[in-house]
Scaffold this motif. Structure first.
Motif, PDB file in Angstrom:
ATOM      1  N   ASN A 342     -17.852  16.570 -11.827  1.00  0.00           N
ATOM      2  CA  ASN A 342     -18.800  15.763 -11.037  1.00  0.00           C
ATOM      3  C   ASN A 342     -20.080  16.529 -10.735  1.00  0.00           C
ATOM      4  OD1 ASN A 342     -17.718  17.593  -9.315  1.00  0.00           O
ATOM      5  ND2 ASN A 342     -17.153  16.113  -7.712  1.00  0.00           N
ATOM      6  N   ALA A 343     -20.507  17.390 -11.634  1.00  0.00           N
ATOM      7  CA  ALA A 343     -21.714  18.186 -11.415  1.00  0.00           C
ATOM      8  C   ALA A 343     -22.760  17.853 -12.464  1.00  0.00           C
ATOM      9  CB  ALA A 343     -21.375  19.677 -11.470  1.00  0.00           C
ATOM     10  N   THR A 344     -24.026  18.089 -12.140  1.00  0.00           N
ATOM     11  CA  THR A 344     -25.123  17.873 -13.095  1.00  0.00           C
ATOM     12  C   THR A 344     -25.669  19.202 -13.614  1.00  0.00           C
ATOM     13  OG1 THR A 344     -26.703  17.784 -11.256  1.00  0.00           O
ATOM     14  CG2 THR A 344     -25.786  15.696 -12.033  1.00  0.00           C
ATOM     15  N   SER A 345     -25.077  20.315 -13.216  1.00  0.00           N
ATOM     16  CA  SER A 345     -25.423  21.633 -13.742  1.00  0.00           C
ATOM     17  C   SER A 345     -24.172  22.497 -13.675  1.00  0.00           C
ATOM     18  CB  SER A 345     -26.571  22.264 -12.938  1.00  0.00           C
ATOM     19  OG  SER A 345     -26.192  22.479 -11.596  1.00  0.00           O
ATOM     20  N   PHE A 346     -24.198  23.629 -14.353  1.00  0.00           N
ATOM     21  CA  PHE A 346     -23.040  24.514 -14.330  1.00  0.00           C
ATOM     22  C   PHE A 346     -23.492  25.939 -14.621  1.00  0.00           C
ATOM     23  CE2 PHE A 346     -23.498  22.869 -18.601  1.00  0.00           C
ATOM     24  CZ  PHE A 346     -23.288  23.965 -19.415  1.00  0.00           C
ATOM     25  N   ASP A 347     -22.583  26.873 -14.417  1.00  0.00           N
ATOM     26  CA  ASP A 347     -22.863  28.291 -14.644  1.00  0.00           C
ATOM     27  C   ASP A 347     -21.910  28.834 -15.703  1.00  0.00           C
ATOM     28  OD1 ASP A 347     -24.806  28.428 -12.498  1.00  0.00           O
ATOM     29  OD2 ASP A 347     -23.102  28.347 -11.112  1.00  0.00           O
ATOM     30  N   ILE A 348     -22.379  29.839 -16.426  1.00  0.00           N
ATOM     31  CA  ILE A 348     -21.566  30.510 -17.444  1.00  0.00           C
ATOM     32  C   ILE A 348     -21.439  31.981 -17.049  1.00  0.00           C
ATOM     33  CG2 ILE A 348     -21.309  31.065 -19.885  1.00  0.00           C
ATOM     34  CD1 ILE A 348     -23.223  28.750 -20.501  1.00  0.00           C
ATOM     35  N   PHE A 349     -20.233  32.444 -16.874  1.00  0.00           N
ATOM     36  CA  PHE A 349     -19.976  33.840 -16.511  1.00  0.00           C
ATOM     37  C   PHE A 349     -19.509  34.586 -17.760  1.00  0.00           C
ATOM     38  CE2 PHE A 349     -19.825  31.601 -12.572  1.00  0.00           C
ATOM     39  CZ  PHE A 349     -20.252  32.486 -11.603  1.00  0.00           C
ATOM     40  N   LEU A 350     -20.018  35.786 -17.948  1.00  0.00           N
ATOM     41  CA  LEU A 350     -19.657  36.594 -19.120  1.00  0.00           C
ATOM     42  C   LEU A 350     -19.427  38.048 -18.700  1.00  0.00           C
ATOM     43  CD1 LEU A 350     -22.516  34.802 -19.990  1.00  0.00           C
ATOM     44  CD2 LEU A 350     -21.542  35.327 -22.217  1.00  0.00           C
ATOM     45  N   GLN A 351     -18.499  38.690 -19.404  1.00  0.00           N
ATOM     46  CA  GLN A 351     -18.315  40.138 -19.244  1.00  0.00           C
ATOM     47  C   GLN A 351     -17.655  40.685 -20.502  1.00  0.00           C
ATOM     48  OE1 GLN A 351     -16.119  41.469 -15.801  1.00  0.00           O
ATOM     49  NE2 GLN A 351     -16.652  43.616 -16.155  1.00  0.00           N
ATOM     50  N   GLY A 352     -18.153  41.816 -20.990  1.00  0.00           N
ATOM     51  CA  GLY A 352     -17.612  42.431 -22.189  1.00  0.00           C
ATOM     52  C   GLY A 352     -16.739  43.632 -21.861  1.00  0.00           C
ATOM     53  N   LYS A 353     -15.762  43.882 -22.722  1.00  0.00           N
ATOM     54  CA  LYS A 353     -14.868  45.032 -22.573  1.00  0.00           C
ATOM     55  C   LYS A 353     -14.729  45.728 -23.936  1.00  0.00           C
ATOM     56  CE  LYS A 353     -13.682  44.583 -18.192  1.00  0.00           C
ATOM     57  NZ  LYS A 353     -13.968  45.631 -17.191  1.00  0.00           N
ATOM     58  N   TRP A 354     -14.352  46.978 -23.881  1.00  0.00           N
ATOM     59  CA  TRP A 354     -14.145  47.816 -25.052  1.00  0.00           C
ATOM     60  C   TRP A 354     -15.431  47.848 -25.896  1.00  0.00           C
ATOM     61  CZ3 TRP A 354      -9.863  50.863 -25.567  1.00  0.00           C
ATOM     62  CH2 TRP A 354      -8.817  50.586 -24.680  1.00  0.00           C
ATOM     63  N   GLY A 355     -15.406  47.351 -27.078  1.00  0.00           N
ATOM     64  CA  GLY A 355     -16.600  47.462 -27.915  1.00  0.00           C
ATOM     65  C   GLY A 355     -17.799  46.704 -27.381  1.00  0.00           C
ATOM     66  N   TYR A 356     -17.568  45.756 -26.501  1.00  0.00           N
ATOM     67  CA  TYR A 356     -18.671  44.976 -25.929  1.00  0.00           C
ATOM     68  C   TYR A 356     -18.944  45.365 -24.486  1.00  0.00           C
ATOM     69  CZ  TYR A 356     -16.909  42.185 -29.846  1.00  0.00           C
ATOM     70  OH  TYR A 356     -16.450  41.773 -31.076  1.00  0.00           O
ATOM     71  N   GLY A 357     -18.504  46.524 -24.117  1.00  0.00           N
ATOM     72  CA  GLY A 357     -18.623  46.946 -22.723  1.00  0.00           C
ATOM     73  C   GLY A 357     -20.042  47.101 -22.236  1.00  0.00           C
ATOM     74  N   LEU A 392     -34.449  16.375 -15.302  1.00  0.00           N
ATOM     75  CA  LEU A 392     -33.104  16.933 -15.161  1.00  0.00           C
ATOM     76  C   LEU A 392     -32.077  15.809 -15.102  1.00  0.00           C
ATOM     77  CD1 LEU A 392     -33.815  19.720 -12.495  1.00  0.00           C
ATOM     78  CD2 LEU A 392     -33.365  20.052 -14.934  1.00  0.00           C
ATOM     79  N   LEU A 393     -30.897  16.061 -15.649  1.00  0.00           N
ATOM     80  CA  LEU A 393     -29.837  15.051 -15.590  1.00  0.00           C
ATOM     81  C   LEU A 393     -29.452  14.791 -14.141  1.00  0.00           C
ATOM     82  CD1 LEU A 393     -27.510  16.049 -18.574  1.00  0.00           C
ATOM     83  CD2 LEU A 393     -29.371  14.375 -18.510  1.00  0.00           C
ATOM     84  N   GLN A 394     -29.303  13.495 -13.828  1.00  0.00           N
ATOM     85  CA  GLN A 394     -29.006  13.083 -12.454  1.00  0.00           C
ATOM     86  C   GLN A 394     -27.514  12.771 -12.301  1.00  0.00           C
ATOM     87  OE1 GLN A 394     -31.572  13.234 -10.214  1.00  0.00           O
ATOM     88  NE2 GLN A 394     -32.732  14.034 -11.964  1.00  0.00           N
ATOM     89  N   ASN A 395     -27.166  12.280 -11.120  1.00  0.00           N
ATOM     90  CA  ASN A 395     -25.754  11.944 -10.852  1.00  0.00           C
ATOM     91  C   ASN A 395     -25.252  10.843 -11.769  1.00  0.00           C
ATOM     92  OD1 ASN A 395     -25.488  13.836  -8.800  1.00  0.00           O
ATOM     93  ND2 ASN A 395     -26.267  12.420  -7.235  1.00  0.00           N
ATOM     94  N   SER A 396     -26.177  10.071 -12.365  1.00  0.00           N
ATOM     95  CA  SER A 396     -25.759   9.019 -13.295  1.00  0.00           C
ATOM     96  C   SER A 396     -25.411   9.582 -14.666  1.00  0.00           C
ATOM     97  CB  SER A 396     -26.880   7.978 -13.435  1.00  0.00           C
ATOM     98  OG  SER A 396     -28.071   8.594 -13.890  1.00  0.00           O
ATOM     99  N   SER A 397     -25.505  10.919 -14.824  1.00  0.00           N
ATOM    100  CA  SER A 397     -25.221  11.546 -16.127  1.00  0.00           C
ATOM    101  C   SER A 397     -24.192  12.666 -16.000  1.00  0.00           C
ATOM    102  CB  SER A 397     -26.522  12.094 -16.738  1.00  0.00           C
ATOM    103  OG  SER A 397     -27.465  11.073 -16.950  1.00  0.00           O
ATOM    104  N   ILE A 398     -23.271  12.539 -15.041  1.00  0.00           N
ATOM    105  CA  ILE A 398     -22.307  13.622 -14.834  1.00  0.00           C
ATOM    106  C   ILE A 398     -21.349  13.755 -16.013  1.00  0.00           C
ATOM    107  CG2 ILE A 398     -22.437  13.544 -12.317  1.00  0.00           C
ATOM    108  CD1 ILE A 398     -19.912  11.880 -12.285  1.00  0.00           C
ATOM    109  N   ASN A 399     -21.092  12.659 -16.736  1.00  0.00           N
ATOM    110  CA  ASN A 399     -20.194  12.755 -17.890  1.00  0.00           C
ATOM    111  C   ASN A 399     -20.851  13.509 -19.041  1.00  0.00           C
ATOM    112  OD1 ASN A 399     -17.976  11.291 -16.773  1.00  0.00           O
ATOM    113  ND2 ASN A 399     -19.121   9.384 -17.092  1.00  0.00           N
ATOM    114  N   VAL A 400     -22.152  13.339 -19.198  1.00  0.00           N
ATOM    115  CA  VAL A 400     -22.875  14.085 -20.224  1.00  0.00           C
ATOM    116  C   VAL A 400     -22.838  15.570 -19.896  1.00  0.00           C
ATOM    117  CG1 VAL A 400     -25.114  14.457 -21.320  1.00  0.00           C
ATOM    118  CG2 VAL A 400     -24.360  12.127 -20.807  1.00  0.00           C
ATOM    119  N   THR A 401     -23.101  15.915 -18.634  1.00  0.00           N
ATOM    120  CA  THR A 401     -23.053  17.323 -18.220  1.00  0.00           C
ATOM    121  C   THR A 401     -21.652  17.887 -18.412  1.00  0.00           C
ATOM    122  OG1 THR A 401     -24.744  16.843 -16.556  1.00  0.00           O
ATOM    123  CG2 THR A 401     -23.567  18.926 -16.352  1.00  0.00           C
ATOM    124  N   SER A 402     -20.644  17.102 -18.052  1.00  0.00           N
ATOM    125  CA  SER A 402     -19.259  17.553 -18.214  1.00  0.00           C
ATOM    126  C   SER A 402     -18.926  17.787 -19.679  1.00  0.00           C
ATOM    127  CB  SER A 402     -18.311  16.512 -17.617  1.00  0.00           C
ATOM    128  OG  SER A 402     -16.964  16.881 -17.831  1.00  0.00           O
TER     129      SER A 402
END
Length: 609
Positions: A342-357, A392-402
């Motif tokens: 039910n969101a119109t934006s989101f976050d991406i978390f990343l972390q590397g280990k070993w060779g991508y540390g 920006l995508l609004q509340n009427s576009s939560i399925n697209v964001t999802s």
């Protein structure tokens, strides 16, 4: 009607027909802007350019000679009547020069010289004028395009997508497979890394080539529409196949030109993405990553948890156990947040280990938007200008964001293999000769994934057969957005954009006006004074008239004799001493068989103009 009058009528008629066709051609051109030749003729022009120039020059020469001849005939007849009135010898010289046509170049008679120069100059330009008018040129024909495209920001589309995602009975297997294959490719191409070709990278999907990324569009031009393979799978079951182009066909097969480029303003979908190191002092954002080893199988289990302002989410993976000092293998954890729909934006978390540390705790904030893109179709490739009218995508576009978030979530699973991760390896290659920061690479990478997600949606819901299976969506006008653009067709023909046609019309109109006016004057004078034609441009006629006497008082050939004689005023009269301009009817006219004409000096010898 005698022969001379028939000749004058023919002169007026022929001149008017020729110049009417010329005017009609130019007026048609100004009204329609273009006159395009058929492709068969265009191909002959490109194959035989020299022959085309020769044919055009021959026709232009014929028209030029014809119009010049008609001009001379009209002026000669007008002069034969005009010289029955008193005029100076220099004026007679001027009139005779126009019948040649030749200019009068006398400094002491500048006005007459300028008149002859102007008229003779226009006649001299006739050949080049006709050539310019008749010779087709290589031009760019601008043809408008109109149509419609799915509006990914509309409530109608979002409702259809939501129904398919949560209430549909179909399988997501095809959707999952194609995302696993294409998503990493879309991100890699958009990253503009050297391995992808830098700024010249090409992303291909469904037979369509995009410059760097797809910008969330599907082709609006049939020529660039991609594969023609039919498919029975539409919506989220789509995995490739023919996509319908909803634009009005504007070119027929006979006027397609040599080459075609297209510029279309279409709705695309992209995202504002900003990546940065995770701020440990920001309580709204946090992440943790844990791993454990199953010794008997040398397998490592990874668990990554992320917290963001809108919620939290987690992922798990299994990899081989990495050896110490192995820089070619590694783990790159990716988690999207929030995990809700039910969101119109989101976050991406990343972390590397070993060779991508080298990639520490990182967060990318993603805000999808729809916008207008100026799309260029050229040489089989599709490229884009910067977005305009961003929304920006609004509340009427939560399925697209999802949906977009789920594509990244699927990527986080499929990209991590037992030993490595393609995104991690891309970041390692970028570190060899870094021209851009790791955060800029990540922003472009995920922007490419977001834009491919939108292109997939457009393709899936515009595929052949979608209109039949999704009648509720296609019957809603609000589900579509108009698009418009221009086809730039390289071909041969005539264009009203050339200002030279104004010059051509001026030259031809002046010549026609002088020709018709002179012929009409001769007809009017001939009705009142019927007599043989005296051609003042003919030396024999001049000598015959001079031999009859009347010019004995002209100055002799002394140094100033010619100059003083130019001011003498003379007129042509018949053998009875009556000027034809003074005759009042046929009874006073001299029969052609017994006419004897002569010039008579007038007593008034005022200065000529």
């Amino acid at each position: 009607m005698d022969r001379q009058r028939l000749l004058l009528v023919f002169t007026i008629f022929t001149s008017t027909v020729i110049f009417s066709l010329c005017w009609g051609f130019i007026l048609y051109l100004w009204h329609n802007k273009y006159l395009i030749l058929h492709d068969s003729i265009v191909r002959k022009i490109t194959t035989y350019p020299t022959e085309l120039t020769l044919i055009s020059t021959i026709i232009s020469t014929i028209l030029s000679v014809t119009t010049t001849t008609l001009f001379s005939i009209a002026v000669k007849h007008a002069l034969s009547h005009y010289i029955t009135q008193p005029l100076s010898l220099v004026e007679l010289h001027t009139a005779i020069a126009l019948t040649k046509p030749q200019p009068l170049l006398r400094w002491n008679h500048r006005r007459l010289s300028l008149i002859t120069l102007a008229i003779v100059g226009l006649i001299t330009l006739l050949n080049s004028s006709w050539t310019t008018l008749l010779l087709p040129t290589h031009l760019t024909w601008r043809v408008p395009i109109q149509g419609k495209d799915l509006d990914l920001g509309s409530p109608a589309f979002d409702a259809q997508l939501g129904n398919d995602m949560y209430n549909g009975s179909g399988s997501f297997r095809n959707f999952s497979y194609i995302l696993d294959i294409i998503s990493p490719m879309s991100g890699t191409s958009a990253s503009r890394s050297a391995v992808a070709g830098g700024d010249d990278s090409i992303f291909a999907f469904n037979g369509v080539s995009y410059s760097k990324s797809s910008s969330g569009i599907v082709p609006a031009v049939k020529e660039y529409a991609g594969t023609s393979l039919t498919t029975n799978n539409v919506g989220l079951e789509y995995y490739g196949g023919k996509v319908i182009v909803n634009t009005t066909p504007v070119l027929d097969h006979e006027h397609s030109g040599l080459t075609r480029n297209y510029t279309v303003t279409q709705q695309g979908l992209s995202a504002h993405i900003r990546c940065s190191a995770l701020d440990p002092n920001d309580p709204q954002y946090s992440m943790s990553i844990n791993n454990s080893v199953l010794d008997s199988y040398r397998i490592m289990f990874w668990e990554m948890t992320a917290k963001c302002p809108l919620g939290c989410n987690w992922n798990t993976w299994a990899t081989a156990e990495f050896y110490k000092g192995d820089n070619t293998s590694g783990f790159l954890g990716i988690v999207t947040c929030p995990g809700t729909d039910n969101a119109t934006s989101f976050d991406i978390f990343l972390q590397g280990k070993w060779g991508y540390g080298s990639l520490g705790e990182t967060v990318c904030k993603v805000a999808p938007y729809v916008a207008s893109f100026d799309v260029t179709y050229n040489n089989g490739n599709i490229s884009f200008d910067q977005p305009r009218n961003i929304q920006l995508l609004q509340n009427s576009s939560i399925n697209v964001t999802s949906f977009i978030s789920s594509v990244v979530w699927e990527l986080s699973y499929s990209s991590q293999t037992t030993w490595n991760n393609p995104l991690g390896q891309l970041l390692q290659l970028n570190a060899i000769n870094p021209t851009r920061s790791v955060y800029e690479v990540l922003e472009d990478y995920f922007r490419g994934v977001v834009e491919f997600s939108a292109t997939y949606l457009r393709s899936a819901y515009s595929a052949e057969g979608a209109a039949t299976k999704m009648q509720a969506l296609y019957s809603d006008p609000g589900a579509f957005k108009p698009l418009n653009g221009t086809i730039l067709v390289a071909t041969y023909g005539w264009s009203s954009e050339h200002l030279t046609y104004i010059y051509l019309l001026g030259v031809l109109t002046v010549i026609w006006a002088v020709t018709v006016s002179a012929a009409a004057y001769s007809l009017i004078q001939g009705c009142a004074h019927s007599r043989p034609l005296f051609d003042a441009s003919d030396p024999v006629h001049l000598m015959m008239a001079s031999s009859a006497g009347g010019l004995e008082n002209l100055a002799g050939f002394h140094p100033d004799g010619a100059k003083s004689s130019e001011r003498v005023r003379v007129r042509l009269e018949d053998g009875h001493g009556v000027a034809h301009a003074d005759a009042t009817g046929e009874e006073k006219s001299v029969r052609a068989s017994g006419s004897k004409m002569r010039f008579k000096i007038e007593s008034d010898t005022g200065k000529a103009s």
